[in-house]
Design a protein around this motif. Structure first.
Motif, PDB file in Angstrom:
ATOM      1  N   ASN A 151       0.662  -1.266  -0.257  1.00 17.32           N
ATOM      2  CA  ASN A 151       0.141   0.001  -0.065  1.00 17.32           C
ATOM      3  C   ASN A 151       1.061   1.152   0.086  1.00 17.32           C
ATOM      4  O   ASN A 151       1.937   1.070   0.151  1.00 17.32           O
ATOM      5  CB  ASN A 151      -0.877  -0.011   1.071  1.00 17.32           C
ATOM      6  N   LEU A 152       0.257   2.274  -0.503  1.00 17.95           N
ATOM      7  CA  LEU A 152       1.044   3.607  -0.506  1.00 17.95           C
ATOM      8  C   LEU A 152       1.033   4.539   0.771  1.00 17.95           C
ATOM      9  O   LEU A 152      -0.228   4.795   1.152  1.00 17.95           O
ATOM     10  CB  LEU A 152       0.460   4.446  -1.745  1.00 17.95           C
ATOM     11  N   SER A 153       1.872   5.124   1.074  1.00 13.06           N
ATOM     12  CA  SER A 153       2.104   6.077   1.915  1.00 13.06           C
ATOM     13  C   SER A 153       2.752   7.417   1.085  1.00 13.06           C
ATOM     14  O   SER A 153       3.780   7.153   0.470  1.00 13.06           O
ATOM     15  CB  SER A 153       2.732   5.733   3.522  1.00 13.06           C
ATOM     16  N   ASN A 154       2.180   8.630   1.691  1.00 16.85           N
ATOM     17  CA  ASN A 154       2.894   9.808   1.124  1.00 16.85           C
ATOM     18  C   ASN A 154       2.565  10.993   2.041  1.00 16.85           C
ATOM     19  O   ASN A 154       2.136  10.875   2.970  1.00 16.85           O
ATOM     20  CB  ASN A 154       2.371  10.033  -0.249  1.00 16.85           C
ATOM     21  N   SER A 155       3.392  12.136   1.615  1.00 18.04           N
ATOM     22  CA  SER A 155       3.327  13.244   2.543  1.00 18.04           C
ATOM     23  C   SER A 155       2.735  14.646   1.554  1.00 18.04           C
ATOM     24  O   SER A 155       2.868  15.532   2.077  1.00 18.04           O
ATOM     25  CB  SER A 155       4.696  13.703   2.902  1.00 18.04           C
ATOM     26  N   VAL A 156       2.276  14.182   0.401  1.00 17.46           N
ATOM     27  CA  VAL A 156       1.631  15.316  -0.159  1.00 17.46           C
ATOM     28  C   VAL A 156      -0.053  15.537  -0.330  1.00 17.46           C
ATOM     29  O   VAL A 156      -0.478  16.701   0.101  1.00 17.46           O
ATOM     30  CB  VAL A 156       2.043  14.948  -1.849  1.00 17.46           C
ATOM     31  N   ARG A 157      -0.587  14.408  -0.508  1.00 19.36           N
ATOM     32  CA  ARG A 157      -2.170  14.546  -0.390  1.00 19.36           C
ATOM     33  C   ARG A 157      -2.519  13.047  -0.492  1.00 19.36           C
ATOM     34  O   ARG A 157      -2.058  12.074  -0.682  1.00 19.36           O
ATOM     35  CB  ARG A 157      -2.550  15.145  -1.907  1.00 19.36           C
ATOM     36  N   PRO A 158      -3.895  13.053   0.179  1.00 20.76           N
ATOM     37  CA  PRO A 158      -4.763  11.820  -0.123  1.00 20.76           C
ATOM     38  C   PRO A 158      -4.763  11.483  -1.508  1.00 20.76           C
ATOM     39  O   PRO A 158      -5.036  12.114  -2.490  1.00 20.76           O
ATOM     40  CB  PRO A 158      -6.197  12.078   0.577  1.00 20.76           C
ATOM     41  N   VAL A 159      -4.757  10.050  -1.820  1.00 20.79           N
ATOM     42  CA  VAL A 159      -4.967   9.389  -3.148  1.00 20.79           C
ATOM     43  C   VAL A 159      -6.127   8.703  -3.140  1.00 20.79           C
ATOM     44  O   VAL A 159      -6.461   7.607  -2.556  1.00 20.79           O
ATOM     45  CB  VAL A 159      -3.745   8.417  -3.422  1.00 20.79           C
ATOM     46  N   PHE A 198      13.673   5.914   4.786  1.00 22.74           N
ATOM     47  CA  PHE A 198      13.296   6.591   5.868  1.00 22.74           C
ATOM     48  C   PHE A 198      13.849   8.023   5.952  1.00 22.74           C
ATOM     49  O   PHE A 198      13.010   9.126   5.827  1.00 22.74           O
ATOM     50  CB  PHE A 198      13.514   6.149   7.142  1.00 22.74           C
ATOM     51  N   SER A 199      15.268   7.945   5.538  1.00 21.85           N
ATOM     52  CA  SER A 199      16.002   9.370   5.451  1.00 21.85           C
ATOM     53  C   SER A 199      15.508  10.159   4.387  1.00 21.85           C
ATOM     54  O   SER A 199      15.406  11.536   4.199  1.00 21.85           O
ATOM     55  CB  SER A 199      17.259   9.162   5.666  1.00 21.85           C
ATOM     56  N   ALA A 200      14.948   9.449   3.009  1.00 19.79           N
ATOM     57  CA  ALA A 200      14.660  10.177   1.963  1.00 19.79           C
ATOM     58  C   ALA A 200      13.570  10.660   2.287  1.00 19.79           C
ATOM     59  O   ALA A 200      13.113  11.846   1.502  1.00 19.79           O
ATOM     60  CB  ALA A 200      14.933   9.154   0.678  1.00 19.79           C
ATOM     61  N   LEU A 201      12.460  10.213   2.969  1.00 24.62           N
ATOM     62  CA  LEU A 201      11.196  10.798   3.162  1.00 24.62           C
ATOM     63  C   LEU A 201      11.057  11.605   4.154  1.00 24.62           C
ATOM     64  O   LEU A 201      10.560  12.872   3.863  1.00 24.62           O
ATOM     65  CB  LEU A 201      10.346   9.567   3.815  1.00 24.62           C
ATOM     66  N   TYR A 213       1.375  -2.771   5.343  1.00 23.44           N
ATOM     67  CA  TYR A 213       1.237  -2.038   6.734  1.00 23.44           C
ATOM     68  C   TYR A 213       2.058  -2.345   7.636  1.00 23.44           C
ATOM     69  O   TYR A 213       2.566  -1.438   8.437  1.00 23.44           O
ATOM     70  CB  TYR A 213      -0.315  -2.074   6.919  1.00 23.44           C
ATOM     71  N   VAL A 214       2.491  -3.635   7.914  1.00 21.62           N
ATOM     72  CA  VAL A 214       3.484  -3.942   8.695  1.00 21.62           C
ATOM     73  C   VAL A 214       4.700  -3.509   8.632  1.00 21.62           C
ATOM     74  O   VAL A 214       5.298  -3.076   9.701  1.00 21.62           O
ATOM     75  CB  VAL A 214       3.484  -5.635   9.017  1.00 21.62           C
ATOM     76  N   THR A 215       5.158  -3.347   7.247  1.00 22.80           N
ATOM     77  CA  THR A 215       6.304  -2.766   7.067  1.00 22.80           C
ATOM     78  C   THR A 215       6.456  -1.048   7.442  1.00 22.80           C
ATOM     79  O   THR A 215       7.288  -0.679   7.939  1.00 22.80           O
ATOM     80  CB  THR A 215       6.942  -2.834   5.536  1.00 22.80           C
ATOM     81  N   ILE A 216       5.490  -0.666   6.987  1.00 23.17           N
ATOM     82  CA  ILE A 216       5.284   1.043   7.196  1.00 23.17           C
ATOM     83  C   ILE A 216       5.153   1.232   8.700  1.00 23.17           C
ATOM     84  O   ILE A 216       5.713   2.116   9.280  1.00 23.17           O
ATOM     85  CB  ILE A 216       3.720   1.377   6.613  1.00 23.17           C
ATOM     86  N   ASP A 217       4.544   0.231   9.421  1.00 20.01           N
ATOM     87  CA  ASP A 217       4.452   0.417  11.075  1.00 20.01           C
ATOM     88  C   ASP A 217       5.872   0.130  11.565  1.00 20.01           C
ATOM     89  O   ASP A 217       6.563   1.063  12.198  1.00 20.01           O
ATOM     90  CB  ASP A 217       3.437  -0.523  11.459  1.00 20.01           C
ATOM     91  N   THR A 218       6.544  -0.989  11.370  1.00 20.65           N
ATOM     92  CA  THR A 218       7.806  -1.383  12.145  1.00 20.65           C
ATOM     93  C   THR A 218       9.042  -0.369  11.528  1.00 20.65           C
ATOM     94  O   THR A 218       9.865  -0.117  12.161  1.00 20.65           O
ATOM     95  CB  THR A 218       8.000  -2.887  11.663  1.00 20.65           C
ATOM     96  N   SER A 219       8.890   0.049  10.375  1.00 25.12           N
ATOM     97  CA  SER A 219       9.978   0.753   9.734  1.00 25.12           C
ATOM     98  C   SER A 219       9.853   2.434  10.287  1.00 25.12           C
ATOM     99  O   SER A 219      10.444   3.256   9.801  1.00 25.12           O
ATOM    100  CB  SER A 219      10.126   0.876   8.386  1.00 25.12           C
ATOM    101  N   LYS A 220       8.558   2.474  11.112  1.00 28.42           N
ATOM    102  CA  LYS A 220       8.056   4.032  11.357  1.00 28.42           C
ATOM    103  C   LYS A 220       8.144   4.934  10.357  1.00 28.42           C
ATOM    104  O   LYS A 220       8.337   6.176  10.666  1.00 28.42           O
ATOM    105  CB  LYS A 220       9.423   4.403  12.276  1.00 28.42           C
ATOM    106  N   PHE A 221       7.768   4.661   9.133  1.00 23.72           N
ATOM    107  CA  PHE A 221       7.336   5.362   8.232  1.00 23.72           C
ATOM    108  C   PHE A 221       6.424   6.493   8.424  1.00 23.72           C
ATOM    109  O   PHE A 221       6.313   7.701   7.881  1.00 23.72           O
ATOM    110  CB  PHE A 221       6.821   4.711   6.777  1.00 23.72           C
ATOM    111  N   PHE A 222       5.511   6.138   9.296  1.00 27.83           N
ATOM    112  CA  PHE A 222       4.482   7.058   9.794  1.00 27.83           C
ATOM    113  C   PHE A 222       4.915   8.150  10.466  1.00 27.83           C
ATOM    114  O   PHE A 222       4.308   9.308  10.640  1.00 27.83           O
ATOM    115  CB  PHE A 222       3.428   6.293  10.603  1.00 27.83           C
ATOM    116  N   GLU A 223       6.174   8.285  10.861  1.00 24.60           N
ATOM    117  CA  GLU A 223       6.719   9.190  11.688  1.00 24.60           C
ATOM    118  C   GLU A 223       7.234  10.669  10.400  1.00 24.60           C
ATOM    119  O   GLU A 223       7.386  11.752  10.696  1.00 24.60           O
ATOM    120  CB  GLU A 223       7.953   9.074  12.337  1.00 24.60           C
ATOM    121  N   VAL A 224       7.048  10.088   9.287  1.00 23.34           N
ATOM    122  CA  VAL A 224       7.541  11.304   8.201  1.00 23.34           C
ATOM    123  C   VAL A 224       6.502  11.228   6.865  1.00 23.34           C
ATOM    124  O   VAL A 224       7.022  11.442   5.970  1.00 23.34           O
ATOM    125  CB  VAL A 224       8.972  10.836   7.591  1.00 23.34           C
TER     126      VAL A 224
END
Length: 334
Positions: A151-159, A198-201, A213-224
């Motif tokens: 699934n997709l995560s981003n910092s720009v807009r809802p898709v 992570f650093s690129a985000l 989702y598990v990767t987005i969670d465990t990699s803490k991508f939700f912080e960025v």
């Protein structure tokens, strides 16, 4: 006295009848290579599979799992199976397209609309056809285990529709189908090593990434990141592969036990990973991210938009393979 003799004889027959069941099993230690860690749901599947094998073989068939790529990467381990020097590996389908190009079908975008669709196809006739292709290259697939949707995560807009990808800088794996998929949607697809994401985000070098989702969670991508969209754009299963050269030396009872117990392990692993994905999604929401799901209408639109990617890679994957899976999915969706 005669009653005692009859009872003793009956017990002897009972014991002698039980012995051949386990006598058809040899003491074997089966090495299973994994690229993931022991705390992944595959570990739960291996544990359940071992319990099943204990029951069927009287403890004679033992699985010895090697985690974190201890026996080499997935491709290296799979080649070891083909050479007959290693027994088994649990691997994603994507690294093996060089061995069997037909596996590239699982990289096609927006192929499955749900986990149940995937299970119906993989556990049915299409999965059997793919298993035959694997056997032709020296591999026995004991079952399709769960790797999960990306699934997709981003910092720009809802898709909410495919047009929302326009101009978005999305990190993707170094995989031609993934590159073509996001470029076709108007995104700026950027191949990048996972360890750099992570650093690129964080520095806005990229806007988005795609993972379960598990990767987005465990990699803490939700912080960025600010937004998560359940795109379900890719479903690449794990395959529980066995060396055909070794498997063919096993007794029919051993082969049957391995097939049946791999199915038991599969079902447990699928259940555990589904629960973990739900838990990870709740953590992502609790972190304050806006989460949305593509509507059925938008799923249909984005799938139609992606057909150009199917056509581009159809010949490499195999027209028969692509046509077969699309026909089965059309039947399921009626």
């Amino acid at each position: 006295m005669r009653k005692i003799l009859l009872a003793t004889t009956a017990m002897a027959f009972a014991v002698s009848g039980a012995v051949p069941a386990f006598a058809e099993f040899n003491e074997r230690t089966i090495r299973v290579s994994n690229g993931i860690n022991a705390d992944h749901p595959v570990g739960n599947g291996i544990e359940a599979m071992q319990k099943c094998l204990d029951d069927k073989s009287g403890g004679k068939l033992k699985l010895q799992a090697f985690w974190g790529g201890a026996l080499g990467g997935d491709l290296q381990a799979t080649q070891a199976l083909r050479s007959g020097v290693q027994e088994a590996v649990v691997t994603s389908s994507s690294p093996l397209v060089g061995i069997e190009p037909a596996l590239g079908v699982f990289d096609l975008p927006f192929l499955f609309g749900s986990a149940q669709e995937a299970y119906t196809v993989l556990d049915g006739d299409f999965g059997t056809m793919m298993n035959e292709k694997m056997a032709a290259v020296g591999l026995v697939n004991l079952g399709y285990w769960e790797n999960g949707f990306r699934n997709l995560s981003n910092s720009v807009r809802p898709v909410t529709k495919w047009e929302d990808f326009e101009g978005m800088k999305v990190r993707v794996m170094q995989n031609n189908i993934f590159l073509d998929t996001f470029q076709n949607l108007g995104a700026n697809a950027t191949p990048m090593a996972f360890g750099e994401v992570f650093s690129a985000l964080e520095t806005k070098t990229i806007d988005a990434q795609e993972n379960p989702y598990v990767t987005i969670d465990t990699s803490k991508f939700f912080e960025v990141q600010k937004y998560v969209t359940e795109t379900n754009h890719a479903y690449t299963p794990f395959l529980f592969l066995f060396s055909k050269a070794i498997f063919d030396t096993y007794t029919p009872e051993e082969q049957a036990a391995l097939r049946e117990c791999a199915t038991v392990g599969r079902d447990v692993e699928r259940s555990v990973i589904a629960d973990l994905n739900k838990q990870s999604l709740e953590k992502i929401k609790a972190a304050g991210l806006e989460v949305n799901t593509l509507s059925d209408e938008e799923q249909a639109r984005i799938r139609e938009k992606s057909m150009v990617v199917y056509e581009k890679h159809k010949e490499t994957i195999g027209a028969d393979v692509v046509d077969s899976i699309m026909a089965q999915l059309a039947e399921i969706r009626k």
